[in-house]
Write an enzyme that holds these catalytic residues in place. Structure first.
Site, short mmCIF file in Angstrom:
data_model
loop_
_atom_site.label_atom_id
_atom_site.label_comp_id
_atom_site.label_asym_id
_atom_site.label_seq_id
_atom_site.Cartn_x
_atom_site.Cartn_y
_atom_site.Cartn_z
N ASN A 170 -7.80 -3.53 -11.22
CA ASN A 170 -6.87 -2.51 -10.73
C ASN A 170 -5.73 -2.31 -11.73
O ASN A 170 -4.60 -2.77 -11.53
CB ASN A 170 -6.33 -2.92 -9.35
CG ASN A 170 -5.58 -1.82 -8.66
OD1 ASN A 170 -5.21 -0.82 -9.28
ND2 ASN A 170 -5.34 -1.99 -7.37
N GLU A 198 -1.01 -11.44 -5.72
CA GLU A 198 -2.32 -11.38 -6.35
C GLU A 198 -2.72 -9.92 -6.43
O GLU A 198 -2.48 -9.16 -5.50
CB GLU A 198 -3.35 -12.15 -5.52
CG GLU A 198 -3.08 -13.64 -5.50
CD GLU A 198 -3.65 -14.32 -4.29
OE1 GLU A 198 -4.03 -13.63 -3.33
OE2 GLU A 198 -3.69 -15.56 -4.30
N TYR A 251 3.22 -3.37 -11.13
CA TYR A 251 3.92 -4.65 -10.98
C TYR A 251 4.61 -5.05 -12.28
O TYR A 251 5.73 -5.57 -12.25
CB TYR A 251 2.96 -5.74 -10.51
CG TYR A 251 2.51 -5.54 -9.09
CD1 TYR A 251 3.43 -5.44 -8.04
CD2 TYR A 251 1.16 -5.44 -8.77
CE1 TYR A 251 3.02 -5.24 -6.73
CE2 TYR A 251 0.75 -5.24 -7.46
CZ TYR A 251 1.69 -5.15 -6.45
OH TYR A 251 1.27 -4.96 -5.15
N ALA A 269 0.84 -1.20 0.00
CA ALA A 269 0.00 0.00 0.00
C ALA A 269 0.87 1.24 0.00
O ALA A 269 1.96 1.25 0.57
CB ALA A 269 -0.92 0.01 1.23
#
Length: 137
Positions: A97, A92, A104, A59
């Site tokens: 999103n 995951e 990533y 986050a």
């Protein structure tokens, strides 16, 4: 960071899904194979099992996005996982999103699978999870 601080940051960052609770962070941090890496306004929480690292939560506070803190935390997580014997990392991410998937991908992750209806959205609907992986050099 304390479980309370992690939960607070996750609540600000996770708009696409239900964030982890303080209790969930505390339980995970208590496990011997947990790995937490923090940077100002960002964190990566994962676990190392045998030769695999799994990112459980990443986050970044919306006020700190686009400043390199999440990337720095992820790079540090990779380095620490490597020193603890991990050869690859898995995670995951919600299929909907797109910004997280792109983040990533920029860090060398590629899609390795899909889990249908894995995530609960705040509106009660469900979203698939994409399993992403990368080797750790």
């Amino acid at each position: 960071m304390t479980p309370e601080a992690l939960a607070s940051l996750a609540a600000r960052a996770y708009r696409h899904m239900r964030p982890w609770t303080e209790a969930q962070f505390a339980e995970t941090l208590a496990l011997p194979h947990s790995l937490l890496v923090t940077r100002p306004g960002a964190f990566v929480l994962g676990q190392i099992v045998a030769d695999e690292a799994e990112i459980l939560a990443l986050a970044c506070d919306p006020d700190h996005q686009r400043q390199g803190q999440a990337s720095a935390a992820l790079d540090a997580f990779h380095a620490q996982a490597l020193t603890r014997g991990a050869a690859r990392t898995l995670l995951e991410v919600a299929a909907a999103n797109a910004p997280a998937r792109a983040f990533y991908a920029r860090h060398g992750y590629a899609e390795a699978g899909r889990r249908k209806g894995y995530y609960h959205r705040p509106d009660g609907t469900r979203d698939d999870a994409l399993v992403m992986a990368r080797a750790l050099p």
